[in-house]
Design a protein around this motif. Sequence first.
Motif, PDB file in Angstrom:
ATOM      1  N   LYS A   1      36.707  59.501   1.717  1.00  0.00           N
ATOM      2  CA  LYS A   1      37.123  60.748   1.082  1.00  0.00           C
ATOM      3  C   LYS A   1      38.408  61.290   1.719  1.00  0.00           C
ATOM      4  O   LYS A   1      38.735  60.940   2.863  1.00  0.00           O
ATOM      5  CB  LYS A   1      36.026  61.799   1.273  1.00  0.00           C
TER       6      LYS A   1
ATOM      7  N   MET B   1      39.686  64.896   2.911  1.00  0.00           N
ATOM      8  CA  MET B   1      39.128  66.230   3.172  1.00  0.00           C
ATOM      9  C   MET B   1      40.165  67.079   3.903  1.00  0.00           C
ATOM     10  O   MET B   1      40.934  66.549   4.713  1.00  0.00           O
ATOM     11  CB  MET B   1      37.887  66.133   4.076  1.00  0.00           C
ATOM     12  N   PRO B   2      40.164  68.400   3.649  1.00  0.00           N
ATOM     13  CA  PRO B   2      40.998  69.255   4.499  1.00  0.00           C
ATOM     14  C   PRO B   2      40.506  69.134   5.945  1.00  0.00           C
ATOM     15  O   PRO B   2      39.310  68.972   6.173  1.00  0.00           O
ATOM     16  CB  PRO B   2      40.735  70.667   3.970  1.00  0.00           C
TER      17      PRO B   2
ATOM     18  N   THR C   1      39.076  70.261   9.316  1.00  0.00           N
ATOM     19  CA  THR C   1      38.267  71.411   9.709  1.00  0.00           C
ATOM     20  C   THR C   1      38.821  71.971  11.019  1.00  0.00           C
ATOM     21  O   THR C   1      39.095  71.224  11.954  1.00  0.00           O
ATOM     22  CB  THR C   1      36.793  70.999   9.905  1.00  0.00           C
TER      23      THR C   1
ATOM     24  N   GLN D   1      38.774  75.514  13.930  1.00  0.00           N
ATOM     25  CA  GLN D   1      37.934  76.601  14.426  1.00  0.00           C
ATOM     26  C   GLN D   1      38.811  77.803  14.771  1.00  0.00           C
ATOM     27  O   GLN D   1      39.282  77.936  15.902  1.00  0.00           O
ATOM     28  CB  GLN D   1      37.142  76.164  15.657  1.00  0.00           C
TER      29      GLN D   1
ATOM     30  N   PRO E   1      33.813  77.922  11.362  1.00  0.00           N
ATOM     31  CA  PRO E   1      34.700  76.825  10.948  1.00  0.00           C
ATOM     32  C   PRO E   1      35.439  77.187   9.664  1.00  0.00           C
ATOM     33  O   PRO E   1      34.966  77.990   8.874  1.00  0.00           O
ATOM     34  CB  PRO E   1      33.728  75.661  10.704  1.00  0.00           C
TER      35      PRO E   1
ATOM     36  N   PHE F   1      38.589  75.492   6.695  1.00  0.00           N
ATOM     37  CA  PHE F   1      39.433  74.371   6.286  1.00  0.00           C
ATOM     38  C   PHE F   1      40.891  74.733   6.518  1.00  0.00           C
ATOM     39  O   PHE F   1      41.324  75.846   6.177  1.00  0.00           O
ATOM     40  CB  PHE F   1      39.219  74.039   4.810  1.00  0.00           C
TER      41      PHE F   1
ATOM     42  N   VAL G   1      38.921  60.264   5.660  1.00  0.00           N
ATOM     43  CA  VAL G   1      37.646  60.101   6.372  1.00  0.00           C
ATOM     44  C   VAL G   1      37.124  58.692   6.116  1.00  0.00           C
ATOM     45  O   VAL G   1      36.928  58.304   4.959  1.00  0.00           O
ATOM     46  CB  VAL G   1      36.583  61.108   5.884  1.00  0.00           C
TER      47      VAL G   1
ATOM     48  N   GLU H   1      36.861  54.321  -4.306  1.00  0.00           N
ATOM     49  CA  GLU H   1      36.226  55.111  -3.242  1.00  0.00           C
ATOM     50  C   GLU H   1      34.778  54.681  -3.061  1.00  0.00           C
ATOM     51  O   GLU H   1      34.100  54.330  -4.025  1.00  0.00           O
ATOM     52  CB  GLU H   1      36.291  56.603  -3.599  1.00  0.00           C
TER      53      GLU H   1
ATOM     54  N   ARG I   1      30.960  63.576   3.799  1.00  0.00           N
ATOM     55  CA  ARG I   1      32.156  62.807   4.188  1.00  0.00           C
ATOM     56  C   ARG I   1      31.817  61.322   4.341  1.00  0.00           C
ATOM     57  O   ARG I   1      32.636  60.462   4.045  1.00  0.00           O
ATOM     58  CB  ARG I   1      32.725  63.342   5.504  1.00  0.00           C
TER      59      ARG I   1
END
Lengths: 125, 421
Positions: free
Chosen positions: A58, A60-61, A63, A65, A76, A78, A86, B19, B103
């Motif tokens: 995937k 993903m933005p 993550t 803190q 948390p 984004f 990922v 994917e 994920r």
Amino acid sequence: MSTGHRDVVVAGLADLRERERVVVEVDGLELGVYLHAGEVRAWHNVCPHQGGPVCQGKIMPRTIQPLRDDRKSAGPAFHPADRNIVCPWHGFEFDILTGRHPAHSGVGLRPIPVRVEGDEVIVTI
Amino acid sequence: MPDFPTPRSDGPRIRELAEIGGRSDTRDVLAHATKQAQREYDDYFIVDIDAHVSEDHFWGEVLERIDNDVWRHIGMDQFGKFAGNNALLNIQPGMSHQSVGGRIGHQGRKEPMDGESGHPFVTAARRGMDAMGLDYQVVFPSAMLLLGMHPQDEVEVVLGRAFNRWLTEVVLRQDDRLKGMLYLPYNTPEVCEELVEKYADDEGIIGYTVCSTRNNPVHSDVYTRLYKLIEASGKPLAFHSGYHWGDPSFAQLNRFLSMHALSFTHYNQIHVTNWIINAMPERFPDIKMVWVESGLAWIPFLMQRLDHEVLMRPSEAPGLTRLPSEYMKEMWYTSQPMERTSMELLEAGMKAFNAETQLLYSSDWPHWDWDAPSTITRLPFLSEQAKRNILGLNAARVFNLPTDRRKPAATSVLQQRPGIS
Ligand code: FES
């Protein structure tokens, strides 16, 4: 199998812009091509962890803190801009633009030279 | 396959790779492992000591085998109404973070099995074995790993019995490359004894498993008869670890990462400590003890820690004639999840417990933190013989398995399905 480097068109820019990522096998070599924040990157589809198909995971933005002014955790969140690739085998993450793992700068993806000419995305392999 | 622009070079063959997600074919998810097998270990005999049944995907089949009318009724009622695959179980779905919020796409597999005959679990397992280059695979339960903490002992008993029936009657019968460990409802010792006797001659059952996530003292005299039966069977006793957020100490942890790091090692450390300090290796010297899914880093720590304590307080371990580490070197350990960030530490740890003869490769497939066989073949400090022992020959000795090749060639697996997703 030719010995020298060669250019291969692996995607159309419009297609890549729409999909953010295209993963292909070119004569047995697997690679992922990404478009993010106006930049194009290409990475080998081999994860430095156990050799997994990292580009087939995937996007993903990242993550993060954030902290409040009093240094309490704000929970948390984004990242508004950064995107990570990922790996689908065990979850190692890599910044799309730098290829680096967020917690260990020594772990990263292997780049492949890539450029855009007109509407063509070209990798050198 | 999209329409790619006309290539300007000398006509390369371009194939799109999709994917990977929960519905991807196992052979596609694992295509890189098949390529590793083709290059590095296709001629190795490989036994995977710890893979998972994902029995929760077929939970209705287990529930309908419950041999108590009332519990079967309650189970089926929950299954059909609100609990589904969690019926009667004590797992907490809202705290199942294994996929890291989706994920890790392959965690929670739901691949289609269109056109395949046979049980879908067996088909998925066979795809995984072929793709990873495994000759045999030993399957453990998944959702039932926490049953030792179930507040109702009788539920562990009825589910344990039903699972064993389902495993032996449905799964293991269909492919003799699949092997099982009998689930022991360890909170009820007399039922464990009954089950060991009942399945003594079942060919698919090659050992017994206790899910470690529980608070039973393993040295308790209530288990004496059980241990005598297990010792006489010649089959190993495995403790498979897990996590449990309900344990008061662990309630301090706020991330699954932290829980996973500590909880799996915690329960097996407690059980090993009790087993040794109470001199169980002296009292039951022929039980083959296997410690499953705690990684390896805890082993040298516990060896050194217990040796240190026993030297100072021998009167508290009066049954021992040797140091704890000596007993620990005679037990077996499964490899996954093998900590590999420091090769120096890993090498020293493996030396400490004689990994060459005591370590058993395990994949933990299809769980999120699984290890491919290349995690062993790529260790730079192991001899060729050590790699072959760890990947399969040690298991053949412990579990009495023949070592003739059972898997298809990696090349033919890739020819049949080159990995597209
Ligand atoms: S192989 Fe990519 S995270 Fe493990």
